[in-house]
Write an enzyme that holds these catalytic residues in place. Structure first.
Site, PDB file in Angstrom:
ATOM      1  N   SER A   1       6.649  -9.731  11.034  1.00  0.00           N
ATOM      2  CA  SER A   1       5.967 -10.991  11.341  1.00  0.00           C
ATOM      3  C   SER A   1       6.788 -11.876  12.281  1.00  0.00           C
ATOM      4  CB  SER A   1       5.622 -11.715  10.037  1.00  0.00           C
ATOM      5  OG  SER A   1       4.751 -12.780  10.260  1.00  0.00           O
TER       6      SER A   1
ATOM      7  N   ASP B   1       3.140 -10.636  14.769  1.00  0.00           N
ATOM      8  CA  ASP B   1       2.009  -9.771  14.404  1.00  0.00           C
ATOM      9  C   ASP B   1       0.672 -10.493  14.443  1.00  0.00           C
ATOM     10  OD1 ASP B   1       2.634 -11.341  12.148  1.00  0.00           O
ATOM     11  OD2 ASP B   1       1.838  -9.843  10.769  1.00  0.00           O
TER      12      ASP B   1
ATOM     13  N   ASP C   1       2.729 -15.526  16.218  1.00  0.00           N
ATOM     14  CA  ASP C   1       3.990 -14.922  15.811  1.00  0.00           C
ATOM     15  C   ASP C   1       3.961 -13.439  16.205  1.00  0.00           C
ATOM     16  OD1 ASP C   1       2.001 -14.311  14.005  1.00  0.00           O
ATOM     17  OD2 ASP C   1       3.319 -14.294  12.255  1.00  0.00           O
TER      18      ASP C   1
ATOM     19  N   ASP D   1      -0.751 -12.830  12.667  1.00  0.00           N
ATOM     20  CA  ASP D   1      -1.505 -13.310  11.510  1.00  0.00           C
ATOM     21  C   ASP D   1      -1.421 -14.840  11.424  1.00  0.00           C
ATOM     22  OD1 ASP D   1       1.146 -13.530  10.688  1.00  0.00           O
ATOM     23  OD2 ASP D   1       0.798 -12.720   8.683  1.00  0.00           O
TER      24      ASP D   1
END
Length: 450
Positions: free
Chosen positions: A101, A242, A240, A244
Protein backbone atom coordinates in the site's frame (compact mmCIF):
# COMPACT_ATOMS: atom_id res chain seq x y z
CA UNK A 1 -2.94 -22.50 22.73
CA UNK A 2 -4.54 -19.88 20.46
CA UNK A 3 -2.51 -16.98 21.93
CA UNK A 4 0.76 -18.81 21.20
CA UNK A 5 0.17 -18.62 17.43
CA UNK A 6 2.34 -15.82 15.98
CA UNK A 7 0.39 -12.89 14.54
CA UNK A 8 1.14 -12.22 10.87
CA UNK A 9 -1.70 -9.86 9.98
CA UNK A 10 -1.86 -6.20 10.98
CA UNK A 11 -4.76 -3.80 10.38
CA UNK A 12 -4.33 -4.16 6.62
CA UNK A 13 -2.97 -7.58 5.74
CA UNK A 14 0.54 -8.97 6.17
CA UNK A 15 3.19 -6.32 5.61
CA UNK A 16 6.90 -5.80 6.22
CA UNK A 17 10.45 -5.64 4.84
CA UNK A 18 11.28 -7.90 1.90
CA UNK A 19 13.93 -10.49 2.74
CA UNK A 20 13.48 -10.36 6.51
CA UNK A 21 9.81 -10.08 7.43
CA UNK A 22 8.29 -10.89 4.02
CA UNK A 23 9.92 -13.79 2.17
CA UNK A 24 9.03 -16.12 -0.68
CA UNK A 25 8.88 -18.93 1.89
CA UNK A 26 6.21 -17.06 3.86
CA UNK A 27 4.32 -16.28 0.65
CA UNK A 28 4.37 -19.97 -0.31
CA UNK A 29 2.96 -20.87 3.11
CA UNK A 30 0.23 -18.24 2.78
CA UNK A 31 -0.75 -19.75 -0.58
CA UNK A 32 -0.82 -23.26 0.88
CA UNK A 33 -2.88 -22.01 3.84
CA UNK A 34 -5.41 -20.32 1.53
CA UNK A 35 -6.03 -23.52 -0.45
CA UNK A 36 -6.16 -25.56 2.76
CA UNK A 37 -8.73 -23.15 4.19
CA UNK A 38 -10.85 -23.03 1.02
CA UNK A 39 -10.62 -26.67 -0.01
CA UNK A 40 -9.71 -28.29 -3.32
CA UNK A 41 -11.14 -26.93 -6.56
CA UNK A 42 -11.84 -23.33 -5.52
CA UNK A 43 -10.82 -20.21 -7.47
CA UNK A 44 -8.52 -17.45 -6.19
CA UNK A 45 -8.02 -14.09 -7.95
CA UNK A 46 -4.43 -12.77 -7.85
CA UNK A 47 -3.06 -9.27 -8.46
CA UNK A 48 -0.04 -7.18 -7.50
CA UNK A 49 1.18 -3.58 -7.43
CA UNK A 50 4.38 -2.16 -8.93
CA UNK A 51 6.92 -3.17 -6.27
CA UNK A 52 10.13 -4.87 -7.34
CA UNK A 53 9.26 -8.00 -5.33
CA UNK A 54 5.73 -8.25 -6.77
CA UNK A 55 6.20 -11.20 -9.13
CA UNK A 56 8.41 -13.11 -6.72
CA UNK A 57 5.65 -13.07 -4.11
CA UNK A 58 2.84 -13.55 -6.63
CA UNK A 59 4.45 -16.72 -7.97
CA UNK A 60 5.18 -18.04 -4.50
CA UNK A 61 1.60 -17.50 -3.28
CA UNK A 62 0.28 -18.98 -6.55
CA UNK A 63 2.47 -22.08 -6.16
CA UNK A 64 1.04 -22.68 -2.70
CA UNK A 65 -2.51 -22.25 -3.95
CA UNK A 66 -1.95 -24.64 -6.86
CA UNK A 67 -0.31 -27.21 -4.57
CA UNK A 68 -3.50 -27.32 -2.50
CA UNK A 69 -5.61 -28.02 -5.59
CA UNK A 70 -7.10 -24.54 -6.05
CA UNK A 71 -7.03 -22.53 -9.29
CA UNK A 72 -5.43 -19.10 -9.73
CA UNK A 73 -7.07 -16.36 -11.81
CA UNK A 74 -4.30 -13.89 -12.64
CA UNK A 75 -4.84 -10.17 -13.21
CA UNK A 76 -1.22 -9.02 -13.34
CA UNK A 77 -0.42 -5.49 -12.18
CA UNK A 78 -3.66 -3.84 -11.04
CA UNK A 79 -4.93 -1.58 -8.26
CA UNK A 80 -6.25 -3.32 -5.14
CA UNK A 81 -9.89 -2.38 -5.88
CA UNK A 82 -9.72 -4.35 -9.14
CA UNK A 83 -8.80 -7.48 -7.16
CA UNK A 84 -11.81 -6.99 -4.87
CA UNK A 85 -14.07 -6.28 -7.84
CA UNK A 86 -12.80 -9.24 -9.89
CA UNK A 87 -13.21 -11.62 -6.95
CA UNK A 88 -16.86 -10.60 -6.76
CA UNK A 89 -17.52 -10.30 -10.52
CA UNK A 90 -15.94 -13.64 -11.46
CA UNK A 91 -17.57 -15.57 -8.65
CA UNK A 92 -14.20 -16.48 -7.16
CA UNK A 93 -13.84 -17.85 -3.66
CA UNK A 94 -11.04 -15.52 -2.54
CA UNK A 95 -8.73 -12.77 -3.75
CA UNK A 96 -5.07 -12.05 -3.04
CA UNK A 97 -3.36 -8.68 -3.53
CA UNK A 98 0.42 -8.42 -3.30
CA UNK A 99 0.99 -4.90 -1.96
CA UNK A 100 2.39 -2.84 0.89
CA UNK A 101 0.00 0.00 0.00
CA UNK A 102 1.55 3.30 1.16
CA UNK A 103 4.74 1.78 2.64
CA UNK A 104 8.10 2.56 1.07
CA UNK A 105 9.86 0.59 -1.69
CA UNK A 106 11.65 -2.06 0.44
CA UNK A 107 8.33 -3.26 1.88
CA UNK A 108 5.71 -5.57 0.46
CA UNK A 109 2.77 -7.57 1.76
CA UNK A 110 -0.22 -9.82 1.18
CA UNK A 111 -3.87 -8.94 1.61
CA UNK A 112 -6.77 -11.40 1.33
CA UNK A 113 -10.32 -10.83 0.07
CA UNK A 114 -13.68 -12.56 0.44
CA UNK A 115 -16.05 -13.46 -2.43
CA UNK A 116 -17.98 -10.18 -1.98
CA UNK A 117 -14.77 -8.14 -2.27
CA UNK A 118 -14.52 -7.50 1.48
CA UNK A 119 -11.17 -7.98 3.20
CA UNK A 120 -10.69 -11.08 5.31
CA UNK A 121 -12.08 -10.65 8.83
CA UNK A 122 -9.79 -11.02 11.83
CA UNK A 123 -11.22 -14.47 12.62
CA UNK A 124 -10.39 -15.61 9.07
CA UNK A 125 -6.88 -14.17 9.33
CA UNK A 126 -6.45 -16.07 12.60
CA UNK A 127 -7.38 -19.33 10.83
CA UNK A 128 -4.75 -18.68 8.14
CA UNK A 129 -2.17 -17.91 10.86
CA UNK A 130 -3.06 -21.15 12.68
CA UNK A 131 -2.71 -23.27 9.52
CA UNK A 132 0.69 -21.70 8.78
CA UNK A 133 1.89 -22.11 12.37
CA UNK A 134 0.91 -25.77 12.51
CA UNK A 135 2.09 -26.45 8.91
CA UNK A 136 -1.13 -28.37 8.54
CA UNK A 137 -1.35 -27.95 4.76
CA UNK A 138 -3.47 -29.94 2.33
CA UNK A 139 -1.48 -31.23 -0.64
CA UNK A 140 -3.44 -32.21 -3.74
CA UNK A 141 -2.50 -35.34 -5.63
CA UNK A 142 -0.65 -34.90 -8.92
CA UNK A 143 -3.83 -35.10 -11.00
CA UNK A 144 -5.64 -32.49 -8.86
CA UNK A 145 -3.00 -29.73 -8.83
CA UNK A 146 -4.63 -26.38 -9.67
CA UNK A 147 -4.39 -24.42 -12.91
CA UNK A 148 -3.65 -20.79 -13.79
CA UNK A 149 -5.97 -18.69 -15.95
CA UNK A 150 -5.38 -15.12 -17.15
CA UNK A 151 -8.46 -12.99 -16.44
CA UNK A 152 -6.98 -9.52 -17.06
CA UNK A 153 -9.84 -8.70 -19.46
CA UNK A 154 -12.10 -8.18 -16.42
CA UNK A 155 -10.37 -4.81 -15.99
CA UNK A 156 -12.45 -3.55 -18.94
CA UNK A 157 -15.62 -4.56 -17.10
CA UNK A 158 -14.39 -2.72 -14.00
CA UNK A 159 -13.99 0.47 -16.05
CA UNK A 160 -17.43 0.12 -17.66
CA UNK A 161 -19.21 -0.64 -14.39
CA UNK A 162 -17.55 2.30 -12.62
CA UNK A 163 -18.62 4.75 -15.31
CA UNK A 164 -22.19 3.38 -15.34
CA UNK A 165 -22.43 3.95 -11.59
CA UNK A 166 -21.48 7.63 -11.78
CA UNK A 167 -23.35 10.61 -13.18
CA UNK A 168 -20.49 12.81 -14.36
CA UNK A 169 -21.07 15.26 -17.19
CA UNK A 170 -18.18 17.63 -16.91
CA UNK A 171 -14.95 18.84 -18.43
CA UNK A 172 -13.32 19.61 -15.10
CA UNK A 173 -9.55 19.82 -15.32
CA UNK A 174 -8.05 17.25 -12.94
CA UNK A 175 -4.42 16.51 -12.09
CA UNK A 176 -3.97 12.89 -10.98
CA UNK A 177 -0.80 11.75 -9.18
CA UNK A 178 -0.49 7.95 -9.27
CA UNK A 179 2.78 7.68 -7.26
CA UNK A 180 4.24 5.35 -9.94
CA UNK A 181 1.90 2.78 -8.41
CA UNK A 182 -0.73 0.32 -9.56
CA UNK A 183 -3.19 3.00 -10.75
CA UNK A 184 -0.68 4.57 -13.12
CA UNK A 185 -2.53 3.47 -16.27
CA UNK A 186 -6.04 2.99 -14.99
CA UNK A 187 -6.89 6.09 -12.95
CA UNK A 188 -6.02 8.67 -15.67
CA UNK A 189 -7.85 6.52 -18.24
CA UNK A 190 -11.04 6.30 -16.17
CA UNK A 191 -11.07 10.03 -15.38
CA UNK A 192 -10.69 10.81 -19.09
CA UNK A 193 -13.50 8.42 -19.98
CA UNK A 194 -15.63 10.17 -17.35
CA UNK A 195 -15.20 13.42 -19.29
CA UNK A 196 -12.43 15.15 -17.36
CA UNK A 197 -9.41 16.93 -18.82
CA UNK A 198 -6.60 14.98 -17.18
CA UNK A 199 -3.01 15.93 -16.39
CA UNK A 200 -1.03 12.87 -15.21
CA UNK A 201 1.81 12.90 -12.69
CA UNK A 202 4.01 9.93 -11.75
CA UNK A 203 1.94 7.71 -14.03
CA UNK A 204 4.72 5.36 -15.13
CA UNK A 205 4.66 2.12 -13.08
CA UNK A 206 7.92 1.85 -11.13
CA UNK A 207 8.49 -0.06 -7.90
CA UNK A 208 11.26 2.31 -6.81
CA UNK A 209 8.63 5.11 -6.63
CA UNK A 210 10.99 7.70 -8.17
CA UNK A 211 8.33 10.43 -8.38
CA UNK A 212 7.39 10.46 -4.72
CA UNK A 213 6.91 8.29 -1.67
CA UNK A 214 3.64 6.30 -2.07
CA UNK A 215 2.22 7.73 1.17
CA UNK A 216 -0.12 10.53 -0.05
CA UNK A 217 0.81 13.02 2.67
CA UNK A 218 1.17 16.79 2.38
CA UNK A 219 4.97 16.50 2.42
CA UNK A 220 4.88 14.08 -0.53
CA UNK A 221 2.29 15.96 -2.60
CA UNK A 222 4.01 19.33 -3.03
CA UNK A 223 4.47 18.74 -6.76
CA UNK A 224 0.78 17.90 -7.19
CA UNK A 225 -0.25 21.04 -5.30
CA UNK A 226 2.02 23.20 -7.46
CA UNK A 227 0.85 21.63 -10.73
CA UNK A 228 -2.83 22.13 -9.82
CA UNK A 229 -2.16 25.86 -9.34
CA UNK A 230 0.16 26.22 -12.33
CA UNK A 231 -2.30 24.56 -14.73
CA UNK A 232 -5.40 26.28 -13.36
CA UNK A 233 -6.96 22.91 -12.63
CA UNK A 234 -10.19 22.40 -10.74
CA UNK A 235 -8.93 19.54 -8.64
CA UNK A 236 -5.98 17.33 -7.79
CA UNK A 237 -6.20 13.62 -6.98
CA UNK A 238 -3.47 11.49 -5.39
CA UNK A 239 -3.34 7.75 -4.85
CA UNK A 240 -1.15 5.54 -2.70
CA UNK A 241 0.84 2.60 -4.09
CA UNK A 242 -2.13 0.29 -4.68
CA UNK A 243 -4.89 2.92 -5.15
CA UNK A 244 -7.23 1.77 -2.42
CA UNK A 245 -6.88 5.34 -1.11
CA UNK A 246 -7.54 8.78 -2.55
CA UNK A 247 -6.45 12.22 -1.34
CA UNK A 248 -7.76 15.44 -2.92
CA UNK A 249 -6.18 18.85 -3.56
CA UNK A 250 -8.50 21.82 -4.10
CA UNK A 251 -8.33 24.35 -6.95
CA UNK A 252 -6.09 26.63 -4.86
CA UNK A 253 -3.47 23.90 -4.58
CA UNK A 254 -4.29 23.15 -0.94
CA UNK A 255 -4.56 19.60 0.33
CA UNK A 256 -8.12 18.83 1.37
CA UNK A 257 -8.57 18.23 5.09
CA UNK A 258 -9.06 14.45 5.40
CA UNK A 259 -11.89 14.66 7.91
CA UNK A 260 -13.74 17.49 6.18
CA UNK A 261 -13.63 15.65 2.86
CA UNK A 262 -14.94 12.53 4.57
CA UNK A 263 -17.73 14.62 6.12
CA UNK A 264 -18.67 16.13 2.73
CA UNK A 265 -18.97 12.76 1.00
CA UNK A 266 -20.75 11.21 4.00
CA UNK A 267 -23.38 13.96 3.92
CA UNK A 268 -23.74 13.51 0.16
CA UNK A 269 -24.42 9.79 0.61
CA UNK A 270 -26.79 10.28 3.58
CA UNK A 271 -28.41 7.54 5.62
CA UNK A 272 -26.08 5.63 7.92
CA UNK A 273 -22.34 5.97 7.36
CA UNK A 274 -19.48 4.18 9.09
CA UNK A 275 -16.18 5.67 10.18
CA UNK A 276 -13.44 4.95 12.69
CA UNK A 277 -12.63 6.08 16.22
CA UNK A 278 -9.92 8.41 14.90
CA UNK A 279 -12.25 10.42 12.64
CA UNK A 280 -13.27 13.99 13.47
CA UNK A 281 -16.54 14.96 15.10
CA UNK A 282 -17.20 17.10 11.99
CA UNK A 283 -18.49 13.89 10.36
CA UNK A 284 -21.14 13.59 13.08
CA UNK A 285 -22.12 17.26 12.71
CA UNK A 286 -22.39 16.97 8.90
CA UNK A 287 -24.55 13.84 9.14
CA UNK A 288 -26.80 15.43 11.75
CA UNK A 289 -27.55 18.29 9.32
CA UNK A 290 -28.84 15.83 6.68
CA UNK A 291 -30.71 13.64 9.15
CA UNK A 292 -28.18 10.81 8.92
CA UNK A 293 -26.37 8.74 11.52
CA UNK A 294 -22.75 7.70 12.17
CA UNK A 295 -21.42 4.37 13.41
CA UNK A 296 -17.83 4.21 14.68
CA UNK A 297 -15.56 1.21 14.69
CA UNK A 298 -11.91 0.21 15.07
CA UNK A 299 -9.29 1.65 12.72
CA UNK A 300 -8.81 -0.49 9.60
CA UNK A 301 -10.85 -0.88 6.44
CA UNK A 302 -11.85 -4.45 7.36
CA UNK A 303 -13.61 -3.16 10.49
CA UNK A 304 -15.34 -0.44 8.48
CA UNK A 305 -16.44 -3.03 5.91
CA UNK A 306 -17.77 -5.38 8.59
CA UNK A 307 -19.78 -2.57 10.21
CA UNK A 308 -21.15 -1.48 6.79
CA UNK A 309 -22.28 -5.06 6.24
CA UNK A 310 -23.88 -5.30 9.69
CA UNK A 311 -25.69 -1.94 9.53
CA UNK A 312 -26.47 -1.85 5.79
CA UNK A 313 -24.73 1.55 5.68
CA UNK A 314 -24.60 3.64 2.51
CA UNK A 315 -20.93 4.52 2.79
CA UNK A 316 -17.91 4.07 5.01
CA UNK A 317 -14.47 5.57 5.25
CA UNK A 318 -11.38 6.37 7.23
CA UNK A 319 -9.78 9.85 7.43
CA UNK A 320 -6.75 8.38 5.60
CA UNK A 321 -8.77 8.44 2.36
CA UNK A 322 -9.65 4.73 2.46
CA UNK A 323 -13.33 4.80 1.46
CA UNK A 324 -15.77 1.94 0.82
CA UNK A 325 -18.72 2.17 -1.56
CA UNK A 326 -21.00 -0.81 -0.79
CA UNK A 327 -23.31 -0.22 -3.76
CA UNK A 328 -20.33 -1.10 -6.00
CA UNK A 329 -18.02 -3.44 -4.05
CA UNK A 330 -16.91 -3.97 -0.46
CA UNK A 331 -13.25 -3.32 -1.32
CA UNK A 332 -11.80 0.18 -0.67
CA UNK A 333 -11.55 1.97 -4.00
CA UNK A 334 -9.46 5.11 -4.51
CA UNK A 335 -10.50 5.53 -8.15
CA UNK A 336 -14.22 5.42 -7.33
CA UNK A 337 -13.53 7.79 -4.43
CA UNK A 338 -11.93 10.24 -6.89
CA UNK A 339 -15.03 10.04 -9.10
CA UNK A 340 -17.23 10.79 -6.05
CA UNK A 341 -15.25 13.96 -5.33
CA UNK A 342 -15.38 15.00 -9.01
CA UNK A 343 -19.15 14.45 -9.00
CA UNK A 344 -19.44 16.59 -5.85
CA UNK A 345 -17.44 19.47 -7.34
CA UNK A 346 -19.44 19.22 -10.56
CA UNK A 347 -22.74 19.63 -8.72
CA UNK A 348 -21.82 21.96 -5.83
CA UNK A 349 -18.89 24.10 -6.93
CA UNK A 350 -15.24 24.62 -5.94
CA UNK A 351 -13.84 22.18 -3.42
CA UNK A 352 -12.17 24.91 -1.34
CA UNK A 353 -15.54 26.60 -0.77
CA UNK A 354 -17.24 23.33 0.18
CA UNK A 355 -14.47 22.49 2.65
CA UNK A 356 -14.57 25.97 4.19
CA UNK A 357 -18.27 25.49 4.93
CA UNK A 358 -17.49 22.53 7.21
CA UNK A 359 -16.77 23.85 10.73
CA UNK A 360 -14.04 21.97 12.55
CA UNK A 361 -11.78 22.10 15.58
CA UNK A 362 -7.99 22.36 15.33
CA UNK A 363 -6.65 18.84 14.65
CA UNK A 364 -3.27 17.26 15.34
CA UNK A 365 -2.07 13.88 14.02
CA UNK A 366 1.31 12.71 15.28
CA UNK A 367 3.25 9.46 15.49
CA UNK A 368 6.00 8.42 17.89
CA UNK A 369 8.57 5.73 17.00
CA UNK A 370 8.54 2.59 19.13
CA UNK A 371 9.08 -1.14 18.68
CA UNK A 372 6.45 -3.85 19.06
CA UNK A 373 7.33 -4.68 22.68
CA UNK A 374 7.16 -1.01 23.65
CA UNK A 375 3.74 -0.71 21.99
CA UNK A 376 2.23 -3.28 24.36
CA UNK A 377 3.78 -1.71 27.46
CA UNK A 378 2.68 1.80 26.50
CA UNK A 379 -0.90 0.79 25.64
CA UNK A 380 -1.30 -1.17 28.91
CA UNK A 381 -0.19 1.91 30.83
CA UNK A 382 -2.35 4.23 28.70
CA UNK A 383 -5.54 2.30 29.43
CA UNK A 384 -5.18 2.73 33.18
CA UNK A 385 -3.12 5.91 33.57
CA UNK A 386 -3.57 8.23 30.56
CA UNK A 387 -7.06 9.51 31.55
CA UNK A 388 -5.71 10.46 34.99
CA UNK A 389 -3.38 13.15 33.58
CA UNK A 390 -6.35 15.22 32.35
CA UNK A 391 -8.86 17.12 34.50
CA UNK A 392 -12.02 17.42 32.34
CA UNK A 393 -12.50 13.86 31.07
CA UNK A 394 -16.09 13.04 30.08
CA UNK A 395 -15.70 9.58 28.52
CA UNK A 396 -13.03 6.91 27.93
CA UNK A 397 -13.47 4.55 24.96
CA UNK A 398 -11.21 1.48 24.78
CA UNK A 399 -12.67 0.03 21.55
CA UNK A 400 -9.40 0.63 19.69
CA UNK A 401 -6.58 2.12 21.72
CA UNK A 402 -7.59 4.79 24.24
CA UNK A 403 -9.97 7.55 23.10
CA UNK A 404 -10.62 10.22 25.73
CA UNK A 405 -13.49 12.71 25.23
CA UNK A 406 -13.50 16.00 27.12
CA UNK A 407 -16.41 18.09 28.38
CA UNK A 408 -15.87 20.88 25.81
CA UNK A 409 -16.05 18.50 22.80
CA UNK A 410 -12.28 18.01 22.46
CA UNK A 411 -10.93 14.45 22.23
CA UNK A 412 -7.71 12.47 21.87
CA UNK A 413 -7.02 8.96 20.60
CA UNK A 414 -3.80 7.10 21.43
CA UNK A 415 -3.40 3.80 19.58
CA UNK A 416 -0.64 1.59 18.18
CA UNK A 417 -0.21 1.42 14.41
CA UNK A 418 -1.17 -1.97 13.05
CA UNK A 419 1.22 -1.74 10.09
CA UNK A 420 4.24 0.29 11.26
CA UNK A 421 6.41 0.82 14.37
CA UNK A 422 4.56 3.83 15.76
CA UNK A 423 2.18 4.90 18.48
CA UNK A 424 -0.28 7.33 16.87
CA UNK A 425 -1.78 10.38 18.57
CA UNK A 426 -4.90 11.84 16.95
CA UNK A 427 -6.85 14.69 18.54
CA UNK A 428 -9.17 17.65 18.15
CA UNK A 429 -9.07 20.61 20.54
CA UNK A 430 -11.76 23.26 21.00
CA UNK A 431 -8.97 25.83 20.53
CA UNK A 432 -5.42 25.73 19.20
CA UNK A 433 -4.18 26.13 22.78
CA UNK A 434 -6.30 23.21 24.01
CA UNK A 435 -5.16 21.03 21.10
CA UNK A 436 -1.49 21.73 21.80
CA UNK A 437 -1.96 21.07 25.51
CA UNK A 438 -3.65 17.70 24.89
CA UNK A 439 -0.95 16.71 22.39
CA UNK A 440 1.97 17.69 24.59
CA UNK A 441 0.59 15.86 27.63
CA UNK A 442 -0.13 12.73 25.59
CA UNK A 443 3.29 12.74 23.88
CA UNK A 444 5.11 13.22 27.20
CA UNK A 445 3.14 10.33 28.69
CA UNK A 446 4.15 8.00 25.84
CA UNK A 447 7.81 9.05 25.73
CA UNK A 448 8.42 8.37 29.42
CA UNK A 449 8.00 4.64 28.66
CA UNK A 450 10.45 4.59 25.72
Amino acid sequence: MEHDIPKLFGTSGIRGKIGSEITSELALDVGKAISTYLGKGHKVVMGYDTRTSNQMLERAVSAGILQGGCNVLTLGMVPTPVVGYATMKLGADAGVMITASHNQSPDNGIKLWNPDGMAYLQKQERIIEKIIHEKNFFNASWQDIGKIENVSSVVNEYVEDLLKLMNIQTDLKVVVDCANGAASYLSPLILRKAGCQVVSLNAQPDGFFPGRNPEPSAANLQELMNVVKATGSDLGIAHDGDADRMVAVDEKGQMADFDKLLALISAKMGGCVVTTVDASACVDRAMKEVGGTVERTKVGDVHVAEMIHNTQATFGGEPSGTWLHPQFCMCPDGILSALRVIELVQSKGPLSKLLDEIPSYPTIRDKIDCNEEQKNIIMDKAKSELPLIFSDVEDVNLKDGVRISFSDGSWVLVRPSGTESFIRITLEGKTEEKAKSIHDKSARFIKKFL
